[in-house]
Design an enzyme around this catalytic site. Structure first.
Site, PDB file in Angstrom:
ATOM      1  N   CYS A 292       0.804  -1.222   0.000  1.00  0.00           N
ATOM      2  CA  CYS A 292       0.000   0.000   0.000  1.00  0.00           C
ATOM      3  C   CYS A 292       0.837   1.272   0.000  1.00  0.00           C
ATOM      4  O   CYS A 292       0.470   2.260  -0.659  1.00  0.00           O
ATOM      5  CB  CYS A 292      -0.966  -0.006   1.183  1.00  0.00           C
TER       6      CYS A 292
ATOM      7  N   HIS B 294      -2.979   0.716   6.569  1.00  0.00           N
ATOM      8  CA  HIS B 294      -3.177   0.928   5.139  1.00  0.00           C
ATOM      9  C   HIS B 294      -2.858   2.381   4.791  1.00  0.00           C
ATOM     10  O   HIS B 294      -2.864   3.273   5.648  1.00  0.00           O
ATOM     11  CB  HIS B 294      -4.628   0.611   4.766  1.00  0.00           C
TER      12      HIS B 294
ATOM     13  N   ASP C 165      -8.316   4.286  -3.690  1.00  0.00           N
ATOM     14  CA  ASP C 165      -7.432   3.273  -3.106  1.00  0.00           C
ATOM     15  C   ASP C 165      -6.761   2.496  -4.234  1.00  0.00           C
ATOM     16  O   ASP C 165      -7.312   1.505  -4.734  1.00  0.00           O
ATOM     17  CB  ASP C 165      -8.219   2.332  -2.202  1.00  0.00           C
TER      18      ASP C 165
END
Length: 649
Positions: A414, A458, A474
């Site tokens: 991430c 994250h 995302d």
């Protein structure tokens, strides 16, 4: 000289002392870094075995102590709580090398009692408490045995010794409860509590590629959440933490100057989620909240970019009642200084990414409604779905890390996806920033709450689009499922080797830990006031609480003094009944003299009190027969005890 002054411990007594020291050391070892905990534990066993009959040479003890300190300095550099606790553990592990006399034994036990209390500086969980109580119990038993040896007395039987120690526990329980329930609760400790020298994995105000790796492997809890109405789907659970604006080519940083500015205008889309979040201690003021927080309780606030903050550092488990809602429009009018900040990129870094962003902008063009910006973002996501893979096996970052990721490696997690996406968007002229926090949660069916773990850490992106404002994107979630090489999605708590047999045990254990946090660690000043509300004392201040605590503590101490002044209770029920009988006659001035046999005393009383003395004479005869008979019948003794209790002068 020491052996001449203090007698040598018997082998059995030394075993008791070493067992007590080991019990004291165990909870502290469990809180140290694994390499130190295991090393000191094994070292303590080796030292105790090597020094089985005689102390180790002084030079060897000095060498072992030096090695232990070097190990602490290597693993926990600097000054902090964990460093001090590690040094304490090291010294306690080496102490058995010179523990052979009664004085040495008392020193080791007294020194060892610091270890379970030091444990609470690192962890306040139920396991630490249970192990500490066991350690204190064994330490008191060892001190009891040392006292018997020093007085040249036969040690008590294990059951009798344990009963005596438990009575001591019961004696101090009222004072302990008064301190827990009524001592004024403060937001920070009374002493200056130093920080840890070893950083624990957690959210940070900076992000460098590779920084989250430890968190992604840490399944310890970060938060527990209870929704009061409906809960959002797990794929919509983005727990907002630090928002990162500034990029120097390698590291993203939070905009601290925006921290105290009021939150930007936000128009919610649909009803809000009402929930309570219990956060594990972080030792700083950073909070997390469901994206986006619309209502925070007293003691918390949101900055300009909706980063949630607490007014004071959070040293203990904290509980917050919050409301959040998705945004229909989030800062639809972006001020020019913030726009410039959300577009800034360092020079001479990632030239290929900058060139790609500018190329996409030329090809997409510009329009006032932001359709071109949305098309560029979608083009980047399509590229990620088509060409990129998710993996934790990533090499060290280079100078042009974003270029390496986008054009060569095309693998990462991430941090790499969000950082590269934001740089690419800024290069294309789209305001963008990185948001860190947690994504997803695990629902525990026992208690119906959601568990957020540190491994749920994250990082995602927010881009600014006209009329809509900041929009969450995302890029990590865009990776095609077949391209996720090191998946961590199938990691249900308690699941081992693909088996779910231990999942119910994990659920029950975490539910118990949540109850412990709620009942013990979460007992703060507000709950203390609510506890006193039924007594009409809900507005009692710190001074009033202190006075009430002092009063109840005084009563507890008076009760302890009264119990101690009574002395040890006679264990034999027959003797206990006979002593009570003597006290009744003593109040009438007819008490038995210490040297006077029971029959002679009864005869003397009968001369003064014929009516009562006749019955007393019979009781004295029965008492003497029961006490001195070779084998007294149990039923006979019980009947005599009843008659002694019933007799009155």
């Amino acid at each position: 000289m020491a052996d001449a002054v203090s007698p040598r411990m018997a082998t059995a007594t030394r075993a008791h002392v070493l067992a007590a020291a080991a019990a004291c050391l165990l909870p502290l070892l469990l809180q140290l870094p694994t390499v130190l905990g295991v090393g000191f534990g094994v070292g303590a066993l080796a030292v105790a075995a090597a020094a089985g009959r005689a102390p180790l040479p002084a030079l060897l003890r000095l060498l072992l102590g030096g090695c232990a300190l070097l190990a602490v300095a290597a693993v926990a550099p600097g000054i902090g709580r964990d460093t001090a606790c590690a040094v304490l553990a090291a010294m306690l592990a080496l102490k058995p090398a010179e523990t052979f006399t009664l004085r040495d034994g008392r020193s080791l036990v007294g020194f060892g009692l610091f270890a379970p209390f030091a444990t609470f500086l690192l962890d306040q969980g139920p396991l630490s408490l249970v192990l500490a109580l066991v350690a204190v119990l064994l330490a008191l038993l060892a001190l009891q045995r040392l006292a018997a040896d020093e007085g040249e007395q036969t040690p008590l039987a294990p059951r009798a010794a344990a009963a005596g120690v438990l009575r001591l526990f019961a004696l101090g329980l009222p004072l302990a409860l008064a301190a827990f329930w009524l001592f004024p609760r403060l937001p920070t400790p009374l002493w200056g509590l130093p920080q840890r020298s070893i950083a624990t994995p957690g959210l940070s105000d900076t992000m460098t590629p590779g920084q989250m790796f430890e968190m992604l492997l840490d399944d310890s809890p970060a938060a527990r959440v209870q929704f009061f109405d409906t809960a959002p789907p797990p794929q919509q659970m983005y727990w907002r933490g630090p928002v990162l604006w500034d990029f120097d080519g390698r590291t993203w940083r939070q905009a601290r100057d925006l921290q105290r500015l009021p939150p930007a205008p936000m128009q919610p889309a649909g009803p809000a989620w009402d929930y309570r979040i219990d956060l594990e201690p972080t030792e700083d003021r950073q909070l997390v909240a469901l994206d986006l927080p619309t209502q925070l309780p007293e003691g918390a606030y949101a900055s300009r970019d909706y980063t949630p903050w607490a007014d004071v550092p959070q040293y203990n488990v904290s509980r917050w009642r919050m409301r959040s809602a998705p945004a229909a429009a989030f800062e639809a009018d972006l001020p020019a200084p913030l726009r410039a900040r959300a577009l800034a990129l360092p020079r001479d870094f990632n030239p290929r990414t900058l060139a790609l962003g500018r190329q996409w902008r030329r090809e997409a063009g510009n329009d006032a409604r932001g359709r071109a910006d949305a098309a560029i973002a979608e083009r980047a996501l399509a590229m990620i779905r088509r060409e990129f893979a998710y993996t934790l096996d990533v090499p060290m970052a280079g100078r042009n890390e974003v270029d390496d990721f986008l054009f060569d490696r095309k693998q990462g997690y991430c941090e790499h996806f969000s950082s590269a996406f934001v740089v690419l968007m800024r290069a294309a002229g789209i305001p963008a920033r990185v948001v860190t926090g947690y994504a997803g949660a695990y629902r525990n069916p026992i208690g119906d709450y959601w568990l957020v773990r540190k491994s749920d850490a994250h990082a995602w992106a927010e881009i600014w689009l006209p009329a809509r404002g900041w929009v969450r994107v995302d890029p990590t979630a865009a990776v095609a499922p077949e391209r996720v090489f090191d998946t961590i999605a199938d990691r249900r708590p308690g699941r081992i080797a693909g088996l779910d047999a231990l999942v119910p045990m994990f659920n029950a254990g975490d539910w118990l830990r949540r109850g412990w946090n709620d009942f013990v660690l979460g007992f703060n000043a507000q709950r203390q006031q609510r506890l006193l509300k039924p007594l009409g004392l809900e507005k009692l201040g710190a001074g009033g609480l202190a006075a009430l605590f002092a009063a109840l503590a005084g009563l507890a101490l008076a009760w302890m003094a009264w119990r101690i002044s009574r002395g040890e209770r006679e264990r034999d029920p027959l003797l206990r009944a006979w002593r009570r009988l003597e006290r009744r006659y003593r109040r009438l001035g007819r008490g038995r003299a210490p040297h006077e046999p029971p029959r002679q005393w009864a005869a003397r009383v009968a001369a003064d009190l014929p009516r009562a003395g006749q019955h007393l004479t019979t009781l004295a005869e029965r008492f003497a027969a029961a006490r001195y008979a070779p084998k007294a019948d149990r039923a006979t003794v019980q009947a005599l005890v009843r008659d002694l209790r019933a007799h009155r002068p």
